[in-house]
Scaffold this motif. Structure first.
Motif, mmCIF file in Angstrom:
data_model
loop_
_atom_site.group_PDB
_atom_site.id
_atom_site.type_symbol
_atom_site.label_atom_id
_atom_site.label_comp_id
_atom_site.label_asym_id
_atom_site.label_seq_id
_atom_site.Cartn_x
_atom_site.Cartn_y
_atom_site.Cartn_z
ATOM 1 N N ARG A 161 0.862 -1.143 0.086
ATOM 2 C CA ARG A 161 0.234 0.020 -0.187
ATOM 3 C C ARG A 161 1.045 1.336 0.023
ATOM 4 O O ARG A 161 0.476 2.397 -0.491
ATOM 5 C CB ARG A 161 -1.023 0.107 1.166
ATOM 6 N N LEU A 162 2.118 1.120 0.588
ATOM 7 C CA LEU A 162 2.894 2.151 0.824
ATOM 8 C C LEU A 162 3.988 2.530 -0.457
ATOM 9 O O LEU A 162 4.813 3.094 -0.344
ATOM 10 C CB LEU A 162 3.443 2.337 2.268
ATOM 11 N N GLY A 163 3.930 1.342 -1.110
ATOM 12 C CA GLY A 163 4.850 1.388 -2.316
ATOM 13 C C GLY A 163 6.243 0.898 -1.632
ATOM 14 O O GLY A 163 7.095 1.426 -2.676
ATOM 15 N N ILE A 164 6.379 0.292 -0.940
ATOM 16 C CA ILE A 164 7.778 -0.080 -0.361
ATOM 17 C C ILE A 164 8.126 -1.703 -0.621
ATOM 18 O O ILE A 164 7.280 -2.205 -0.801
ATOM 19 C CB ILE A 164 7.853 -0.103 1.325
ATOM 20 N N PRO A 165 9.448 -1.821 -1.121
ATOM 21 C CA PRO A 165 9.739 -3.159 -1.737
ATOM 22 C C PRO A 165 9.427 -4.239 -0.600
ATOM 23 O O PRO A 165 9.713 -3.745 0.676
ATOM 24 C CB PRO A 165 11.202 -2.910 -1.989
ATOM 25 N N GLY A 166 9.165 -5.372 -1.015
ATOM 26 C CA GLY A 166 8.716 -6.325 0.233
ATOM 27 C C GLY A 166 9.890 -6.952 0.966
ATOM 28 O O GLY A 166 9.725 -7.400 2.178
ATOM 29 N N ASP A 167 11.087 -6.690 0.393
ATOM 30 C CA ASP A 167 12.434 -7.281 1.070
ATOM 31 C C ASP A 167 12.925 -6.145 2.104
ATOM 32 O O ASP A 167 13.993 -6.418 2.564
ATOM 33 C CB ASP A 167 13.656 -7.711 0.083
ATOM 34 N N GLU A 168 12.206 -4.956 2.227
ATOM 35 C CA GLU A 168 12.791 -3.823 3.084
ATOM 36 C C GLU A 168 12.422 -4.300 4.434
ATOM 37 O O GLU A 168 11.092 -4.472 4.605
ATOM 38 C CB GLU A 168 12.494 -2.542 2.551
ATOM 39 N N SER A 169 13.365 -4.395 5.291
ATOM 40 C CA SER A 169 12.796 -4.861 6.859
ATOM 41 C C SER A 169 13.428 -3.893 7.814
ATOM 42 O O SER A 169 13.580 -4.229 9.139
ATOM 43 C CB SER A 169 13.609 -6.161 6.993
ATOM 44 N N ALA A 170 13.756 -2.671 7.485
ATOM 45 C CA ALA A 170 14.442 -1.794 8.399
ATOM 46 C C ALA A 170 13.274 -1.092 9.133
ATOM 47 O O ALA A 170 13.275 0.234 9.241
ATOM 48 C CB ALA A 170 15.415 -0.859 7.762
ATOM 49 N N PHE A 171 12.291 -1.722 9.904
ATOM 50 C CA PHE A 171 11.313 -0.999 10.677
ATOM 51 C C PHE A 171 11.243 -1.661 12.072
ATOM 52 O O PHE A 171 11.765 -2.553 12.471
ATOM 53 C CB PHE A 171 9.934 -1.165 9.939
ATOM 54 N N TYR A 172 10.726 -0.675 12.888
ATOM 55 C CA TYR A 172 10.530 -1.290 14.247
ATOM 56 C C TYR A 172 9.036 -0.930 14.771
ATOM 57 O O TYR A 172 8.144 -0.432 14.399
ATOM 58 C CB TYR A 172 11.325 -0.370 15.246
ATOM 59 N N GLU A 173 8.916 -1.676 16.055
ATOM 60 C CA GLU A 173 7.682 -1.559 16.854
ATOM 61 C C GLU A 173 7.836 -1.564 18.329
ATOM 62 O O GLU A 173 9.324 -2.020 18.623
ATOM 63 C CB GLU A 173 6.768 -2.583 16.394
ATOM 64 N N GLY A 174 6.908 -1.067 19.260
ATOM 65 C CA GLY A 174 7.057 -1.280 20.444
ATOM 66 C C GLY A 174 6.434 -2.566 21.085
ATOM 67 O O GLY A 174 5.226 -2.892 20.895
ATOM 68 N N ALA A 175 7.108 -3.301 21.923
ATOM 69 C CA ALA A 175 6.766 -4.601 22.550
ATOM 70 C C ALA A 175 5.618 -4.290 23.466
ATOM 71 O O ALA A 175 4.632 -5.197 23.468
ATOM 72 C CB ALA A 175 7.530 -5.475 22.776
ATOM 73 N N GLY A 176 5.642 -3.082 24.134
ATOM 74 C CA GLY A 176 4.782 -2.775 25.327
ATOM 75 C C GLY A 176 5.556 -3.328 26.408
ATOM 76 O O GLY A 176 6.210 -4.274 26.736
ATOM 77 N N CYS A 177 5.533 -2.089 27.508
ATOM 78 C CA CYS A 177 6.222 -2.319 28.654
ATOM 79 C C CYS A 177 5.543 -1.389 29.731
ATOM 80 O O CYS A 177 4.343 -0.749 29.344
ATOM 81 C CB CYS A 177 7.538 -1.915 28.659
ATOM 82 N N SER A 178 5.778 -1.469 30.996
ATOM 83 C CA SER A 178 5.283 -0.800 32.027
ATOM 84 C C SER A 178 5.529 0.934 32.051
ATOM 85 O O SER A 178 4.656 1.651 32.327
ATOM 86 C CB SER A 178 5.680 -1.196 33.476
ATOM 87 N N PHE A 179 6.391 1.181 31.239
ATOM 88 C CA PHE A 179 6.904 2.500 31.027
ATOM 89 C C PHE A 179 5.800 3.096 29.915
ATOM 90 O O PHE A 179 5.448 4.415 30.359
ATOM 91 C CB PHE A 179 8.379 2.821 30.720
ATOM 92 N N CYS A 180 5.417 2.560 28.992
ATOM 93 C CA CYS A 180 4.454 2.991 28.026
ATOM 94 C C CYS A 180 3.086 2.645 28.240
ATOM 95 O O CYS A 180 2.314 2.671 27.278
ATOM 96 C CB CYS A 180 4.809 2.620 26.789
ATOM 97 N N HIS A 181 2.737 1.951 29.427
ATOM 98 C CA HIS A 181 1.482 1.626 29.794
ATOM 99 C C HIS A 181 0.883 0.359 28.655
ATOM 100 O O HIS A 181 -0.019 0.145 28.532
ATOM 101 C CB HIS A 181 0.290 2.478 29.864
ATOM 102 N N ASN A 182 2.214 -0.462 28.378
ATOM 103 C CA ASN A 182 1.920 -1.686 27.448
ATOM 104 C C ASN A 182 1.108 -1.127 26.131
ATOM 105 O O ASN A 182 0.522 -1.897 25.294
ATOM 106 C CB ASN A 182 1.071 -2.702 27.968
ATOM 107 N N THR A 183 1.274 0.179 25.899
ATOM 108 C CA THR A 183 0.904 0.684 24.340
ATOM 109 C C THR A 183 1.956 0.636 23.217
ATOM 110 O O THR A 183 1.670 0.457 21.859
ATOM 111 C CB THR A 183 0.686 1.981 24.360
ATOM 112 N N GLY A 184 3.459 0.395 23.490
ATOM 113 C CA GLY A 184 4.421 0.386 22.712
ATOM 114 C C GLY A 184 4.735 1.750 22.231
ATOM 115 O O GLY A 184 5.784 2.009 21.398
ATOM 116 N N PHE A 185 4.212 2.778 22.802
ATOM 117 C CA PHE A 185 4.413 4.147 22.287
ATOM 118 C C PHE A 185 4.663 5.129 23.523
ATOM 119 O O PHE A 185 3.957 4.901 24.589
ATOM 120 C CB PHE A 185 3.392 4.711 21.457
ATOM 121 N N TYR A 186 5.741 6.128 23.474
ATOM 122 C CA TYR A 186 5.612 7.127 24.487
ATOM 123 C C TYR A 186 6.097 8.381 23.916
ATOM 124 O O TYR A 186 7.259 8.428 23.128
ATOM 125 C CB TYR A 186 6.800 6.505 25.369
ATOM 126 N N GLY A 187 5.226 9.315 23.984
ATOM 127 C CA GLY A 187 5.587 10.592 23.263
ATOM 128 C C GLY A 187 5.036 10.778 21.781
ATOM 129 O O GLY A 187 4.543 9.743 21.338
#
Length: 561
Positions: free
Chosen positions: A471-497
């Motif tokens: 959908r974003l027009g990004i090659p399928g072999d590109e893998s330089a991306f990240y996500e938040g697993a969720g922790c107590s610091f971010c209330h298990n949302t995976g995001f902070y700020g």
């Protein structure tokens, strides 16, 4: 003394007091408890006398006022030993109903049990026992109809809970944290601020009164209370923001202020009627926060140069555009700081003023008094300003005055609600501004969004869904991306700020030329991109590849880009 108050009220005699003192010695109870036990006075009489004595607050307790989870923390044995039931806990403060709130040793034990501040209030022994039976014997759930009936008949100091607050709200000392409602509201505001919430939602539902915080653009549940707290809490907020506490059928808007750690915080309070009852949304405007400079908005060097270029001229029109809560005002304040020099006079007209800057004249609009954006802007132009900031262009008149001001030697900064830079030009044109005037006055437009930032404490590599990459027009072999697993610091949302992504259109000769010729939105965007403009989606993808946010956030925030 409590005995003298009851005697002066004609409820007991001196002989009754003497007999009660003997009972007190034999049974180790307080004088008031002895008088109730001997049936010389009722619990309601004692409550009224304690209120007159002024030492403690008195609450006629119903089981529907009690948060069972909080009550169970104190334990049945502990509660029955001290004749107390915990009612609620908010922002590190627990309100406890007690037979004897003056028992400092019992209160100390509760502080150790909860590890939190405890506010004791008086309640009748029979009501405390009934609540303990409900909490610790798992009594059947109260039917909805019965709950609603009790919620409207709960009493405080011998009157209905709602009526007592409506009668006393104007007299209630804002600093009197021992009052249950004052304590609750102050705690909610304090915790909302400390949690970085931009908005606090207090929602009346069928059975409950719920509190939700909007943090980093997302709502999450914080507290659920019995519905009996709804009307008193809404009334208290109305008093703080100078609204009509008797008006519950129409929406109302007001403002209030409070301080945390010496920092002044402004509140915009909006009430609205709903089927179960009134609800309130509080927007937190941290007027004491440190202002961002243009260098720490998250812009790259080229974008900083572009933004600076738009405001360097001595006259012209500059717009920040985007949805509500996208950081437009923050960007304009950063530009004001860049322009704030001794040889310039700067005036702002806002609704309301969100940050105070020394040396700048700042004005709040007041629609009720007739001070609208258009009327205020006319007045400002007679004050010999060099730079004018108008909080928002809401109508054709304000837009026309702003353009005329830029033609007469002023630099005008403002905001507009559109989805992008090229769309802003079309919107102004639809407001009746001639295209040749826009070409002559418009210096630049910045469209922006705020996206959630991946929590640094639980960031990990991620492999996005192939359909998302496609959908974003990004090659399928590109893998330089990240996500938040969720922790107590971010209330298990995976995001902070949150961080900003920006699309900056500088009005160069090519864009001005096609604008004069009547170019539509797509043609304006095409010329801008050919001349070096980076779109919101492209900027977002840069942030995602840098591991600052996720592809899902970019898709959500730039759906119309």
């Amino acid at each position: 003394m409590i005995g003298e108050i009851l005697r002066e009220a004609g409820l007991i005699t001196k002989k009754h007091i003497e007999e009660a003192l003997e009972y007190k010695q034999e049974h180790g109870v307080k004088l008031g408890q002895a008088l109730v036990a001997l049936e010389y006075v009722t619990e309601a009489d004692l409550s009224a006398a304690l209120k007159e004595q002024g030492k403690i607050h008195c609450l006629k307790l119903h089981p529907e006022l009690v948060d069972e989870q909080v009550a169970r923390k104190m334990g049945e044995e502990f509660s029955r030993k001290h004749g107390a039931i915990a009612i609620n806990e908010i922002a590190g403060t627990v309100t406890v109903a007690m037979r004897d709130p003056t028992d400092v040793y019992a209160v100390d034990d509760m502080i150790r049990t909860f590890g939190a501040r405890v506010i004791p209030v008086f309640a009748a022994s029979s009501s405390i026992d009934r609540c303990m039976d409900m909490v610790f014997r798992a009594a059947p759930e109260v039917e909805t109809a019965a709950l609603d009936e009790l919620a409207t008949s709960a009493e405080i100091d011998g009157r209905t809970f709602d009526t007592a607050l409506l009668e006393e709200a104007e007299e209630m000392d804002e600093e009197d944290e021992s009052h249950p409602v004052v304590s609750l509201i102050k705690g909610i505001l304090h915790e909302g601020f400390q949690s970085r919430a931009s908005d606090i939602h207090l929602e009346t539902r069928r059975r409950t009164f719920n509190v939700r915080f909007r943090v980093d653009g997302t709502l999450y549940d914080r507290l659920s209370m019995p519905k009996a707290w709804a009307r008193p809490c809404v009334a208290r907020l109305k008093v703080l923001s100078n609204l009509d506490i008797a008006q519950r059928r129409l929406p109302q808007d007001g403002r209030a202020q409070f301080e945390i750690d010496g920092r002044r915080v402004d509140l915009r309070v909006a009430t609205t009627p709903s089927l179960p009852g009134e609800s309130v949304v509080i927007r937190i405007l941290d007027g004491g926060r440190e202002l961002h400079s243009i260098e720490n908005l998250g812009l790259d060097t080229a974008q900083i140069d572009q933004l600076t270029q738009t405001v360097e001229a001595r006259e012209g029109f500059m717009l920040a555009t985007g949805p509500t809560g996208s950081g437009k005002t923050t960007t304009l304040y950063a530009l004001l700081q860049r322009l704030h020099t001794p040889d310039r006079k700067i005036i702002t007209l806002e609704d309301p003023v969100e940050n105070h800057i020394d040396g700048i004249t700042q004005i709040n609009t007041n629609v009720k008094a007739g001070l609208t954006f258009s009327r205020g802007l006319r007045s400002i132009l007679r004050q010999d300003p060099d730079v004018v900031l108008v909080g928002e262009i809401r109508d054709e008149e304000t837009a026309a005055i702003g353009v005329q001001a830029s033609l007469t030697g002023h630099m005008v900064l403002s905001t507009l609600h559109t989805v992008g830079t090229a769309e802003s030009i079309t919107r102004l044109s639809e407001m009746g501004i001639e295209r040749f005037l826009l070409a002559d006055t418009l210096r630049g437009i910045v469209a922006q969004r705020l996206v959630r930032k991946i929590c640094d404490h639980c960031k990990e590599p991620a492999r996005p869904d192939p359909s998302l990459l496609d959908r974003l027009g990004i090659p399928g072999d590109e893998s330089a991306f990240y996500e938040g697993a969720g922790c107590s610091f971010c209330h298990n949302t995976g995001f902070y700020g949150r961080l900003g992504i920006y699309e900056i259109m500088v009005m160069d000769p090519d864009i001005c030329d096609v604008l004069r010729k009547g170019a539509d939105t797509s043609e304006l965007r095409k010329v801008a991109v050919e001349n070096g403009m980076t779109t919101l989606r492209e900027e977002g993808l840069k942030k995602a590849r840098a591991g600052e946010t996720t592809l899902e956030e970019i898709i959500t925030s730039t759906a119309f880009s």
